[in-house]
Design an enzyme around this catalytic site. Structure first.
Site, short mmCIF file in Angstrom:
data_model
loop_
_atom_site.label_atom_id
_atom_site.label_comp_id
_atom_site.label_asym_id
_atom_site.label_seq_id
_atom_site.Cartn_x
_atom_site.Cartn_y
_atom_site.Cartn_z
N ASP A 173 0.67 -1.17 0.13
CA ASP A 173 -0.15 0.02 -0.02
C ASP A 173 0.95 1.29 0.06
O ASP A 173 0.35 2.25 -0.57
CB ASP A 173 -0.77 0.03 1.35
CG ASP A 173 -2.11 -0.68 1.13
OD1 ASP A 173 -2.22 -1.65 0.28
OD2 ASP A 173 -3.13 -0.28 1.86
N CYS B 184 0.70 4.64 12.01
CA CYS B 184 0.09 5.53 10.50
C CYS B 184 -1.08 6.13 10.90
O CYS B 184 -1.60 6.98 10.00
CB CYS B 184 -0.23 4.25 9.69
SG CYS B 184 1.07 3.08 9.38
O1 KQY Z 1 1.71 3.24 6.63
C1 KQY Z 1 0.91 4.15 6.74
N1 KQY Z 1 1.63 5.12 6.90
C2 KQY Z 1 -0.45 4.27 6.09
C3 KQY Z 1 -0.94 3.30 5.55
C4 KQY Z 1 -1.96 3.63 4.56
C5 KQY Z 1 -2.52 2.37 4.07
C6 KQY Z 1 -3.65 2.60 3.03
N2 KQY Z 1 -4.54 1.86 2.62
#
Ligand code: KQY
Length: 379
Positions: free
Chosen positions: A219, A369
Site C-alpha cells: 500500500d 500510521c
Molecule cells: O503506513 C502508513 N503510514 C499508512 C498506510 C496507509 C494504507 C492505505 N490503505
C-alpha cells in the site's frame, strides 16, 4: 496562515517523536471498501488506541459529518471529537508534519514556535498505483488541522507521506528508497534533490536510506514506519525475522547492513535492536468478504483478496508522552517478546500493547500510521 520560505532557514526542525507533545490527532475510519463490515471492527480498535493515548496526552479524533455522532458515542469524554471530512483516516500521512523552533541560539525568533508542513499527497502512488482514486478531501486534512490550531503552514509540492520518514530530532532522518524514490511519487526529482528537500524542511543534516521497507507493505511502497524507527538518538529498532525462508529476511538483513555501516548526523554509530515480526498473517475469507470492494464494484479502494499477506510489524508503534502504544497481533510468543523488547528500549515509558491491531493492519497500516503527534510549544 501560510508561511513563505524553508522551515530550517527560519529555525524550525522536526522534533523526535519522544519529545513532549501537546496532543495527538487521529482520523475516524469509515470507508467500507477498506475497513471490513462498514468499519465496525476498525472503529473499536481506533477507540482502544485513542483511549490508550489519552491516558498520557490529549487526543483529538476527527470524524466525518455522518460519523461524528457514532465516533462521539464510542469515544471517552476526555477525547475531543471534531467534524472533518476525509477520504480515509491515515493522519500520519495526510496530517501535517509538525516542526518546532526551540533553539535559543536561533537569530530568527518566530512568533509561533510550532508550524506544520503540508506535503503533497497522492494516495500512496497516484491513480494507477495508489490505494484509491479520489483523495480530494485527504489533501485538505493538514490544512484544516493547522487552521483549527491557528498554526502556520509551510506548503510543499513534494509528494510525501509522514509514514515515510522518521527523525531523531538531532539532525538525522531515516527513510526508504523503495518509497521515496518510487516513480509513483516524485519521478522528476533525483535522490539528491529529495534529500535536499528533507534537509531544508525537516531541519536534518543527514538522511540514511534503507533500500526497502517491510515485505508486503505494498500500500505504501515500503514506508519506514513499518520497518525501522529511532528509539533515541543513535539507536533504532528494526523489524526482524530469524526465518531465512521468509522474504522479509533479506529485507531485514539489507537494512541491518546499511544501518550498521552508517553514522548519524552527530557521527554516532547506530545501535540496532531487533524486533521480531509476528507469525505470518493472511487475510481470511471472512475478512475479505467483509470488505465492500470484494463484493461490489461501486467502491474505488484497492482490492484486499483472501490470502494476501498482511504487513504486520511491531515497529509501527506510537510514542506518546511517557508511553509506547504498540500493536499486538494475537501471537502470544511474539507479542510478549515485543513487549519486553520495547520495555527495554524505552525504560522511561509504559508499554501498552493494543489487542486486535490486526484490524488496522487489514486496512494497510498500523498504530503509527493512524496517529499524528503535535509537539508542545512550551518547551
Ligand atoms: O503506513 C502508513 N503510514 C499508512 C498506510 C496507509 C494504507 C492505505 N490503505
Amino acid at each position: 496562515m501560510d508561511v513563505e520560505g524553508k522551515p530550517s532557514v527560519l529555525g524550525y526542525r522536526m522534533p523526535a517523536e519522544w519529545e513532549p507533545h501537546s496532543q495527538c490527532w487521529i482520523g475516524w475510519p469509515e470507508r467500507p471498501d477498506n475497513w471490513r463490515d462498514d468499519a465496525v471492527y476498525a472503529q473499536h480498535v481506533f477507540v482502544k488506541v485513542a483511549s490508550a493515548i489519552s491516558k498520557f496526552e490529549p487526543v483529538t479524533v476527527c470524524a466525518s459529518a455522518s460519523q461524528w455522532a457514532n465516533a462521539r458515542s464510542q469515544l471517552p469524554k476526555n477525547i475531543r471529537v471534531v467534524e472533518m471530512s476525509m477520504n480515509d483516516s491515515w493522519f500520519r500521512d495526510t496530517g501535517p508534519t509538525f516542526v518546532l523552533c526551540d533553539r535559543s541560539s536561533s537569530s530568527h525568533k518566530p512568533e509561533h514556535k510550532v508550524a506544520g508542513i503540508d506535503w503533497t499527497f497522492n494516495a500512496w502512488g497516484g491513480p494507477e498505483e495508489g490505494c484509491y482514486q479520489d483523495w480530494s478531501l485527504d489533501v485538505l486534512v493538514a490544512k484544516k488541522i493547522l487552521d483549527i490550531e491557528r498554526i502556520p503552514r509551510f506548503q510543499h509540492d513534494l509528494i510525501l507521506e509522514g509514514g515515510s520518514i522518521h527523525v531523531d530530532g538531532e539532525g538525522t532522518c531515516i527513510t526508504t528508497e523503495e518509497c521515496l524514490l518510487n516513480p509513483n511519487r516524485n519521478p522528476n526529482l533525483t535522490k539528491e534533490q529529495i534529500e535536499d528537500e528533507l534537509k531544508m524542511y525537516l531541519g536534518v543534516r543527514k538522511v540514511i536510506w534503507l533500500p526497502r521497507g517491510l515485505f508486503g507493505d505494498d500500500d505504501t511502497n515500503g514506508h519506514i514506519d513499518n520497518i525501522c524507527c529511532f528509539v533515541k538518538p543513535g539507536t533504532v529498532v528494526l523489524a526482524w525475522t530469524d526465518d531465512e525462508s521468509d522474504p522479509q529476511y533479506q529485507r531485514s538483513v539489507e537494512a541491518f547492513s546499511v544501518l550498521s555501516n552508517s553514522t548519524d548526523a552527530c557521527g554516532r554509530k547506530i545501535d540496532i535492536i531487533k524486533l521480531h515480526v509476528p507469525e505470518t498473517l493472511y487475510i481470511t475469507k471472512e475478512e475479505a468478504e467483509g470488505i465492500r470492494s470484494e463484493v461490489s464494484h461501486d467502491c474505488d479502494g484497492k482490492p484486499r483478496p483472501l490470502g494476501t499477506r498482511l504487513a504486520a510489524s511491531y515497529v509501527n508503534f506510537y510514542i506518546a508522552n511517557g508511553a509506547i502504544i504498540a500493536p499486538a497481533f494475537g501471537d502470544e510468543k511474539r507479542d510478549r517478546e515485543a513487549y519486553s523488547v520495547l520495555t527495554l528500549a524505552f525504560p522511561n515509558h509504559d508499554v501498552v500493547m493494543i489487542e486486535g491491531a490486526r484490524e488496522i493492519c487489514l486496512g494497510g497500516g498500523n498504530i503509527h500510521c493512524i496517529t499524528q503527534q503535535q509537539p508542545a510549544s512550551n518547551v
